[in-house]
Design a protein around this motif. Sequence first.
Motif, PDB file in Angstrom:
ATOM      1  N   SER A 144       0.830  -1.204   0.000  1.00 45.84           N
ATOM      2  CA  SER A 144       0.000   0.000   0.000  1.00 45.84           C
ATOM      3  C   SER A 144       0.858   1.244   0.000  1.00 45.84           C
ATOM      4  CB  SER A 144      -0.923  -0.013   1.226  1.00 45.84           C
ATOM      5  OG  SER A 144      -0.173  -0.183   2.400  1.00 45.84           O
ATOM      6  N   ALA A 152       3.347   4.262  -1.962  1.00 47.03           N
ATOM      7  CA  ALA A 152       3.229   5.142  -3.123  1.00 47.03           C
ATOM      8  C   ALA A 152       4.526   5.916  -3.296  1.00 47.03           C
ATOM      9  CB  ALA A 152       2.049   6.092  -2.954  1.00 47.03           C
ATOM     10  N   LEU A 202      -1.817   5.246   5.033  1.00 47.84           N
ATOM     11  CA  LEU A 202      -2.275   4.538   3.839  1.00 47.84           C
ATOM     12  C   LEU A 202      -2.376   3.044   4.085  1.00 47.84           C
ATOM     13  CD1 LEU A 202      -2.971   4.658   0.808  1.00 47.84           C
ATOM     14  CD2 LEU A 202      -0.512   4.478   0.323  1.00 47.84           C
ATOM     15  N   GLY A 245      -6.013   2.994   3.938  1.00 47.73           N
ATOM     16  CA  GLY A 245      -6.178   3.019   2.491  1.00 47.73           C
ATOM     17  C   GLY A 245      -6.310   4.435   1.971  1.00 47.73           C
ATOM     18  N   GLN A 246      -6.452   4.551   0.644  1.00 45.53           N
ATOM     19  CA  GLN A 246      -6.513   5.888   0.033  1.00 45.53           C
ATOM     20  C   GLN A 246      -7.780   6.635   0.420  1.00 45.53           C
ATOM     21  OE1 GLN A 246      -6.671   5.965  -4.222  1.00 45.53           O
ATOM     22  NE2 GLN A 246      -8.241   4.363  -4.393  1.00 45.53           N
ATOM     23  N   GLY A 247      -8.739   5.920   1.068  1.00 50.63           N
ATOM     24  CA  GLY A 247      -9.948   6.588   1.526  1.00 50.63           C
ATOM     25  C   GLY A 247      -9.694   7.626   2.594  1.00 50.63           C
ATOM     26  N   GLY A 295      -6.813  11.353  -2.849  1.00 50.75           N
ATOM     27  CA  GLY A 295      -6.118  10.079  -2.978  1.00 50.75           C
ATOM     28  C   GLY A 295      -6.360   9.408  -4.322  1.00 50.75           C
ATOM     29  N   PRO A 296      -7.621   9.154  -4.673  1.00 48.39           N
ATOM     30  CA  PRO A 296      -7.893   8.545  -5.976  1.00 48.39           C
ATOM     31  C   PRO A 296      -7.453   9.429  -7.147  1.00 48.39           C
ATOM     32  CG  PRO A 296      -9.775   8.280  -4.512  1.00 48.39           C
ATOM     33  CD  PRO A 296      -8.835   9.232  -3.833  1.00 48.39           C
ATOM     34  N   LEU A 302      -3.309   7.276  -5.742  1.00 50.98           N
ATOM     35  CA  LEU A 302      -2.658   6.786  -4.532  1.00 50.98           C
ATOM     36  C   LEU A 302      -2.849   5.277  -4.361  1.00 50.98           C
ATOM     37  CD1 LEU A 302      -1.014   7.920  -2.149  1.00 50.98           C
ATOM     38  CD2 LEU A 302      -3.152   8.248  -0.914  1.00 50.98           C
ATOM     39  N   GLY A 303      -4.021   4.753  -4.738  1.00 49.15           N
ATOM     40  CA  GLY A 303      -4.271   3.339  -4.539  1.00 49.15           C
ATOM     41  C   GLY A 303      -3.633   2.451  -5.581  1.00 49.15           C
ATOM     42  N   ALA A 304      -3.236   3.016  -6.713  1.00 51.38           N
ATOM     43  CA  ALA A 304      -2.678   2.225  -7.816  1.00 51.38           C
ATOM     44  C   ALA A 304      -1.153   2.207  -7.810  1.00 51.38           C
ATOM     45  CB  ALA A 304      -3.193   2.776  -9.151  1.00 51.38           C
ATOM     46  N   HIS A 330       2.214   1.392  -6.064  1.00 53.87           N
ATOM     47  CA  HIS A 330       2.728   0.566  -4.964  1.00 53.87           C
ATOM     48  C   HIS A 330       4.244   0.679  -4.810  1.00 53.87           C
ATOM     49  CE1 HIS A 330      -1.275  -0.990  -4.743  1.00 53.87           C
ATOM     50  NE2 HIS A 330      -1.213  -1.542  -5.955  1.00 53.87           N
TER      51      HIS A 330
END
Length: 416
Positions: free
Chosen positions: A30, A32, A96, A100-102, A108-109, A113-115, A117
Amino acid sequence: MSSAARKKSVLLATALLALAAPLAAGTTASAASVSTWDKVAQCEASGNWSINTGNGYYGGLQISMSTWRAFGGTDYASRPDLATKQQQILTGEKILAGQGQGAWPSCGPAAGLGADHADPYPSGPTYPSPSSLADGTLVKSPNGPSVKVMIKGAGVPVAGSDVTPDHYDLGRIVLIADSAFNGLPSAPPAGTVVHDQAGGADRYVIIDGAALLIGGSDWVSDGYNTRQDMGVPTAWLKDAAQRNLSNGRVVMDQSGTDPARYVMVNGTALHISAAEWTANGYDQRSLMGVPTSWLAASASQQLANGTVVKDASGKDATVYVMAGGKAVPLTYADFTGLGYDKRPLEAVPGAWLTTAAAKTAPADGTMLLAQGDATVWQVNAGKKRPMTADEFGPGKLSFNDVVSVPAALITALPTV
């Protein structure tokens, strides 16, 4: 970070505190890259990593104080905006991993941020070299609570009791590597002039980690007024002022008014005769100037009772114990029977030792005890008197100050 996400972050922070601590800063599942975190910061704070608008969220990633504390951010700085960009990102990595990116529902999205790694700091965090830091900078290791202040390349320990009176700002701490932090000398280099950071008129010069008081008349005459005067932590200075110079340290009057040379033994400056200066190798040692008034006081005091000494030249093989300024000769039976073989044997100038051994009696007030004798004797005007038990105790004399000596010395003193 949006309002809803911030509320969620606050609620989750406490529950995730135990989980967050062991998480690695660069957990690849997780993580970035720095470029992605830059996009988050651009979205959240226009790329300003030091922003503090007063809205309760700080720094480039707009982290609340509760979240900052929960995920270990206070190991770096008291608030996110006071931390470096790297320290904010490392803390962001933990958030994170836990939320998570939430945690940044809009930014974040949008930043991906979530993609992403990638590990932002694959070789681990980098820290500044202590040699690059200005005097007065507070430093600590990333993995310990201790704080030091940089003074002339040394890391002088800062006690908790020093923080407020010495006006140290813990929000300005700079992290340095463990090895660099632990390898810092704990005292400024010899010759550094210091004062209590909390205030006060006294000035000291540091030698061998000891703080020697500079007398008012010495400040100008000894040239200390031409040196930079550094503030040091109160507790450290108090301790340093109680230390003795290293045994064997050779010193002289800083002003040059007194041309003599001295060697330090247990806090007393012993005069070195001209003949012994080279014959005993004192000229091969580092010679340090010390405050004039401090040297005069040190040279005038008696060598501590119970100090075991011998002639530095080796010409006199006798071992002596100091008692009230008198060097008392010990036979081998005395040396072992009185327990002096368990103490350090200090080499002293022969001429000084001859003078000390020639004294007819210890100084007035010296308390003596012979092996196998239950009576403690006190010297008065070259005579001895028996002491009573009620002279010792709290607020009175201490048995710790009694010197064990050969019976022959006590026998030779007339009884009062």
